[in-house]
Design a protein around this motif. Structure first.
Motif, PDB file in Angstrom:
ATOM      1  N   PHE A  42       7.377  -1.790 -12.827  1.00 17.47           N
ATOM      2  CA  PHE A  42       8.610  -2.086 -12.096  1.00 17.47           C
ATOM      3  C   PHE A  42       9.091  -0.876 -11.313  1.00 17.47           C
ATOM      4  O   PHE A  42       9.392  -0.966 -10.126  1.00 17.47           O
ATOM      5  CB  PHE A  42       9.697  -2.557 -13.073  1.00 17.47           C
ATOM      6  N   TRP A  43       9.185   0.281 -11.987  1.00 18.41           N
ATOM      7  CA  TRP A  43       9.692   1.487 -11.322  1.00 18.41           C
ATOM      8  C   TRP A  43       8.707   2.005 -10.280  1.00 18.41           C
ATOM      9  O   TRP A  43       9.108   2.614  -9.288  1.00 18.41           O
ATOM     10  CB  TRP A  43      10.047   2.554 -12.340  1.00 18.41           C
ATOM     11  N   GLY A  44       7.413   1.758 -10.482  1.00 15.15           N
ATOM     12  CA  GLY A  44       6.436   2.127  -9.464  1.00 15.15           C
ATOM     13  C   GLY A  44       6.623   1.335  -8.183  1.00 15.15           C
ATOM     14  O   GLY A  44       6.514   1.868  -7.078  1.00 15.15           O
ATOM     15  N   VAL A  45       6.932   0.044  -8.343  1.00  8.87           N
ATOM     16  CA  VAL A  45       7.186  -0.808  -7.176  1.00  8.87           C
ATOM     17  C   VAL A  45       8.492  -0.407  -6.493  1.00  8.87           C
ATOM     18  O   VAL A  45       8.557  -0.321  -5.270  1.00  8.87           O
ATOM     19  CB  VAL A  45       7.201  -2.296  -7.585  1.00  8.87           C
TER      20      VAL A  45
ATOM     21  N   LEU B  71       9.858   2.561  -6.534  1.00 10.52           N
ATOM     22  CA  LEU B  71       9.587   3.826  -5.853  1.00 10.52           C
ATOM     23  C   LEU B  71       8.784   3.585  -4.577  1.00 10.52           C
ATOM     24  O   LEU B  71       9.040   4.226  -3.549  1.00 10.52           O
ATOM     25  CB  LEU B  71       8.842   4.779  -6.780  1.00 10.52           C
ATOM     26  N   GLY B  72       7.825   2.660  -4.606  1.00 14.14           N
ATOM     27  CA  GLY B  72       7.050   2.337  -3.411  1.00 14.14           C
ATOM     28  C   GLY B  72       7.911   1.772  -2.296  1.00 14.14           C
ATOM     29  O   GLY B  72       7.725   2.103  -1.128  1.00 14.14           O
ATOM     30  N   ILE B  73       8.866   0.917  -2.655  1.00 11.91           N
ATOM     31  CA  ILE B  73       9.789   0.368  -1.650  1.00 11.91           C
ATOM     32  C   ILE B  73      10.662   1.476  -1.078  1.00 11.91           C
ATOM     33  O   ILE B  73      10.888   1.533   0.136  1.00 11.91           O
ATOM     34  CB  ILE B  73      10.627  -0.768  -2.256  1.00 11.91           C
ATOM     35  N   PHE B  74      11.136   2.375  -1.927  1.00 13.33           N
ATOM     36  CA  PHE B  74      11.944   3.504  -1.445  1.00 13.33           C
ATOM     37  C   PHE B  74      11.115   4.403  -0.532  1.00 13.33           C
ATOM     38  O   PHE B  74      11.592   4.848   0.505  1.00 13.33           O
ATOM     39  CB  PHE B  74      12.506   4.306  -2.617  1.00 13.33           C
ATOM     40  N   GLN B  75       9.876   4.679  -0.916  1.00  9.15           N
ATOM     41  CA  GLN B  75       9.008   5.513  -0.080  1.00  9.15           C
ATOM     42  C   GLN B  75       8.753   4.838   1.263  1.00  9.15           C
ATOM     43  O   GLN B  75       8.657   5.515   2.288  1.00  9.15           O
ATOM     44  CB  GLN B  75       7.683   5.782  -0.783  1.00  9.15           C
ATOM     45  N   GLY B  76       8.639   3.521   1.277  1.00 10.56           N
ATOM     46  CA  GLY B  76       8.483   2.802   2.533  1.00 10.56           C
ATOM     47  C   GLY B  76       9.694   2.950   3.428  1.00 10.56           C
ATOM     48  O   GLY B  76       9.577   2.962   4.649  1.00 10.56           O
ATOM     49  N   PHE B  77      10.859   3.085   2.828  1.00  8.04           N
ATOM     50  CA  PHE B  77      12.091   3.249   3.602  1.00  8.04           C
ATOM     51  C   PHE B  77      12.175   4.633   4.244  1.00  8.04           C
ATOM     52  O   PHE B  77      12.707   4.783   5.333  1.00  8.04           O
ATOM     53  CB  PHE B  77      13.297   3.011   2.690  1.00  8.04           C
TER      54      PHE B  77
ATOM     55  N   ILE C 276       4.469  -2.050   1.962  1.00 10.91           N
ATOM     56  CA  ILE C 276       3.259  -2.653   1.404  1.00 10.91           C
ATOM     57  C   ILE C 276       2.252  -1.576   1.032  1.00 10.91           C
ATOM     58  O   ILE C 276       1.628  -1.621  -0.031  1.00 10.91           O
ATOM     59  CB  ILE C 276       2.658  -3.670   2.401  1.00 10.91           C
ATOM     60  N   TYR C 277       2.092  -0.579   1.889  1.00 10.66           N
ATOM     61  CA  TYR C 277       1.153   0.505   1.609  1.00 10.66           C
ATOM     62  C   TYR C 277       1.542   1.252   0.336  1.00 10.66           C
ATOM     63  O   TYR C 277       0.714   1.462  -0.550  1.00 10.66           O
ATOM     64  CB  TYR C 277       1.101   1.464   2.797  1.00 10.66           C
ATOM     65  N   PHE C 278       2.796   1.679   0.231  1.00  5.68           N
ATOM     66  CA  PHE C 278       3.222   2.471  -0.920  1.00  5.68           C
ATOM     67  C   PHE C 278       3.256   1.639  -2.206  1.00  5.68           C
ATOM     68  O   PHE C 278       2.939   2.150  -3.275  1.00  5.68           O
ATOM     69  CB  PHE C 278       4.578   3.123  -0.664  1.00  5.68           C
ATOM     70  N   VAL C 279       3.630   0.378  -2.114  1.00  3.77           N
ATOM     71  CA  VAL C 279       3.627  -0.484  -3.309  1.00  3.77           C
ATOM     72  C   VAL C 279       2.193  -0.723  -3.774  1.00  3.77           C
ATOM     73  O   VAL C 279       1.916  -0.728  -4.980  1.00  3.77           O
ATOM     74  CB  VAL C 279       4.372  -1.808  -3.036  1.00  3.77           C
ATOM     75  N   SER C 280       1.256  -0.890  -2.843  1.00  2.58           N
ATOM     76  CA  SER C 280      -0.137  -1.111  -3.235  1.00  2.58           C
ATOM     77  C   SER C 280      -0.741   0.123  -3.884  1.00  2.58           C
ATOM     78  O   SER C 280      -1.678   0.013  -4.670  1.00  2.58           O
ATOM     79  CB  SER C 280      -0.973  -1.543  -2.032  1.00  2.58           C
ATOM     80  N   ARG C 281      -0.210   1.300  -3.588  1.00  2.00           N
ATOM     81  CA  ARG C 281      -0.698   2.534  -4.200  1.00  2.00           C
ATOM     82  C   ARG C 281      -0.004   2.828  -5.531  1.00  2.00           C
ATOM     83  O   ARG C 281      -0.400   3.759  -6.224  1.00  2.00           O
ATOM     84  CB  ARG C 281      -0.508   3.714  -3.256  1.00  2.00           C
ATOM     85  N   SER C 282       1.006   2.052  -5.890  1.00  2.00           N
ATOM     86  CA  SER C 282       1.719   2.294  -7.148  1.00  2.00           C
ATOM     87  C   SER C 282       0.904   1.754  -8.321  1.00  2.00           C
ATOM     88  O   SER C 282      -0.087   1.048  -8.139  1.00  2.00           O
ATOM     89  CB  SER C 282       3.104   1.637  -7.122  1.00  2.00           C
ATOM     90  N   ASP C 283       1.352   2.062  -9.536  1.00  2.00           N
ATOM     91  CA  ASP C 283       0.630   1.613 -10.731  1.00  2.00           C
ATOM     92  C   ASP C 283       0.972   0.176 -11.125  1.00  2.00           C
ATOM     93  O   ASP C 283       0.436  -0.336 -12.103  1.00  2.00           O
ATOM     94  CB  ASP C 283       0.894   2.564 -11.901  1.00  2.00           C
TER      95      ASP C 283
END
Length: 67
Positions: free
Chosen positions: A40-43, A45-51, A30-37
Motif C-alpha cells: 500500500f505505502w509503495g503504491v 509513494l509511487g503516486i507521490f513520485q509521479g506528482f 504508472i511508471y513509479f507504481v510499477s517499480r514499487s514493491d
C-alpha cells in the motif's frame, strides 16, 4: 462617458498544456507504481513520485551537466 460599442475580449488557451501535464502525470505515476514493491505505502509513494517527477528530471539533468 465610455463608448458602449467598444468591448474587450480576453482569450485564455490553457487546455492543451493541461492535457499534456495530465498525461505526463498519469504516465509517471504508472511508471513509479510499477517499480514499487506492490505494498500500500509503495503504491502511495509511487503516486507521490509521479506528482513530483519534474524534480527527478531536473536533478538528473543537472547531475549529467555536472553542475
Amino acid at each position: 462617458m465610455p463608448d458602449s460599442r467598444r468591448s474587450t475580449q480576453i482569450v485564455e488557451s490553457t487546455g492543451q498544456s493541461v492535457v499534456f501535464f495530465l498525461l505526463a502525470y498519469i504516465g509517471a505515476a504508472i511508471y513509479f507504481v510499477s517499480r514499487s514493491d506492490g505494498s500500500f505505502w509503495g503504491v502511495v509513494l509511487g503516486i507521490f513520485q509521479g506528482f513530483v517527477w519534474p524534480v527527478y528530471v531536473t536533478y538528473h539533468v543537472l547531475d549529467l551537466l555536472a553542475v
